[in-house]
Design an enzyme around this catalytic site. Structure first.
Site, PDB file in Angstrom:
ATOM      1  N   CYS A 157     -38.557 -31.981 -16.466  1.00  0.00           N
ATOM      2  CA  CYS A 157     -39.294 -32.366 -17.674  1.00  0.00           C
ATOM      3  C   CYS A 157     -38.910 -31.486 -18.856  1.00  0.00           C
ATOM      4  O   CYS A 157     -38.908 -31.939 -20.009  1.00  0.00           O
ATOM      5  CB  CYS A 157     -40.801 -32.298 -17.436  1.00  0.00           C
ATOM      6  SG  CYS A 157     -41.393 -30.670 -16.898  1.00  0.00           S
ATOM      7  N   HIS A 162     -45.872 -28.440 -17.345  1.00  0.00           N
ATOM      8  CA  HIS A 162     -45.146 -29.687 -17.595  1.00  0.00           C
ATOM      9  C   HIS A 162     -44.763 -29.720 -19.073  1.00  0.00           C
ATOM     10  O   HIS A 162     -45.373 -29.048 -19.900  1.00  0.00           O
ATOM     11  CB  HIS A 162     -46.064 -30.870 -17.243  1.00  0.00           C
ATOM     12  CG  HIS A 162     -45.419 -32.219 -17.356  1.00  0.00           C
ATOM     13  ND1 HIS A 162     -44.234 -32.538 -16.728  1.00  0.00           N
ATOM     14  CD2 HIS A 162     -45.796 -33.335 -18.044  1.00  0.00           C
ATOM     15  CE1 HIS A 162     -43.919 -33.799 -17.004  1.00  0.00           C
ATOM     16  NE2 HIS A 162     -44.841 -34.299 -17.809  1.00  0.00           N
TER      17      HIS A 162
END
Length: 386
Positions: free
Chosen positions: A32, A330
């Site tokens: 990510c 994330h």
């Protein structure tokens, strides 16, 4: 992603930009950090245009050695040439090359998006400079030019300088000036350095403008931090011994008190601002995430940081870190494209509202639980845009 794609196309309807493509990127376990930065770069139009032009100019050349540049150009070309307007692409070749090129990104641990961005831009520059050098050396009469133009100091002539400045430099590079003013003789010493992004210290309930002001604030050098002024001090350095010469009034000069400040001498066309949200805490013996509320405006003026204070920038991308610490979490990104804001979360792409940007300023209270914070900001010069 199929349903999400159709929702996005339906939401934009007839406003869907002609020739534009909105594709999510598949996550290969922990990528990510890479996906969020790639989306920001893809919607950095000057960078994308140059990269696609590079791809078009080189795709006909057989047996080109694979590197980070060719893989990135291939990925951007894949996205831009898709028949569908939305969907998902797996950047497998690019990720494989990244891991092969740098062992830091081989593990499945949480990675840093800013570290990846720095590595990528510097890697692209290295490749382009080598290609430029090779092209220069293949020019007719290169050997004779080299003898006449490069005898002692290795200075590049005019045409060589143009070759040396790559399109990555033209997009992202700015110049900082470190000014030091001696408080005894008032002499100002300048030292220039280039940058691809500005890393700013942050404070609670602050703004990008105040962070930039602090970045360029005047610092007094005294006590152990005094400055050695060449004009005040004439010195001889045999081995490690410094001999100070007495001044006309009989006093001895050594280090002087001075004032120091950093300012932007040449602003970049694309201004990348990195908010230093991860700070090493001595008492804890580890890094801690600072979820401080830092307001970043849609339109930014570089007040107190650059001589031309009328220069304006427009925000077009935000890489957001989601999570409470530096070693887990994330990354997502918000991107502005054709006056629409889009939310990219790996494979998922959704239309969002401009006001959504405010949700990622950070938390005004330390223990509020809001960990979705703007981490890397991408601004484009309005002068460049016009």
């Amino acid at each position: 992603m199929g349903a999400a794609s159709s929702r996005l196309e339906k939401a934009l309807g007839e406003q869907f930009p002609e020739g534009e493509r909105y594709f999510g990127l598949e996550n290969f376990g922990n990528t990510c950090y890479c996906n969020s930065v790639l989306q920001a770069l893809y919607f950095c139009v000057p960078f994308r245009d140059q990269l696609l032009e590079y791809y078009a100019n080189n795709k006909s050349i057989g047996d080109v050695e694979e590197n980070m540049l060719t893989c990135l150009a291939d990925l951007f070309s894949q996205i831009s040439s898709q028949k569908k307007k939305t969907g998902v692409i797996a950047p497998k070749r690019f990720i494989q090359r990244l891991k092969k090129q740098n062992e830091i990104f081989r593990s499945y641990m949480h990675q840093d998006a800013h570290e990846f961005l720095n590595f990528l831009l510097n890697e692209l520059v290295d490749i382009l400079e080598k290609e430029n050098k090779s092209a220069r050396e293949s020019l007719p009469n290169h050997s004779s030019q080299k003898t006449s133009n490069n005898p002692i100091n290795g200075q590049l002539n005019g045409s060589d300088k143009e070759l040396a400045a790559t399109w990555v430099h033209k997009c992202f590079q700015g110049i900082l000036t470190n000014e030091t003013r001696c408080l005894r003789c008032e002499t100002v010493t300048d030292r220039d350095e280039t940058f691809f992004d500005l890393s700013l210290d942050i404070e609670q309930n602050s703004s990008i403008t105040s962070c930039l002001k602090n970045f360029s604030s005047t610092e007094t050098l005294n006590a152990e931090d005094k400055f050695f002024c060449d004009k005040c001090c004439r010195y001889i350095v045999p081995a490690l011994l410094i001999v100070y010469v007495p001044y006309k009034n009989g006093s001895y000069f050594s280090l002087q008190e001075a004032q120091k400040r950093m300012k932007i001498k040449k602003p970049p066309n694309i201004l990348v601002i990195h908010l230093k949200r991860f700070k090493y805490i001595e008492q804890l013996q580890r890094y801690k995430k600072l979820s401080y509320r830092v307001v970043f405006p849609l339109e930014l003026k570089l007040l107190n940081t650059v001589d031309n204070s009328d220069l304006e920038y427009s925000l077009f991308a935000v890489v957001v870190h989601v999570g409470s610490g530096p070693n887990h979490g994330h990354y997502i990104s918000l991107v502005k494209s054709h006056n629409h804001w889009l939310f990219f979360d790996d494979e998922n792409v959704e239309m969002t509202d401009e006001s959504m940007v405010q949700a990622f300023f950070g938390s005004a209270h330390e223990f509020s639980g809001n960990t979705d914070n703007g981490y890397i900001l991408f601004y484009e010069s309005l002068a460049e845009k016009s």
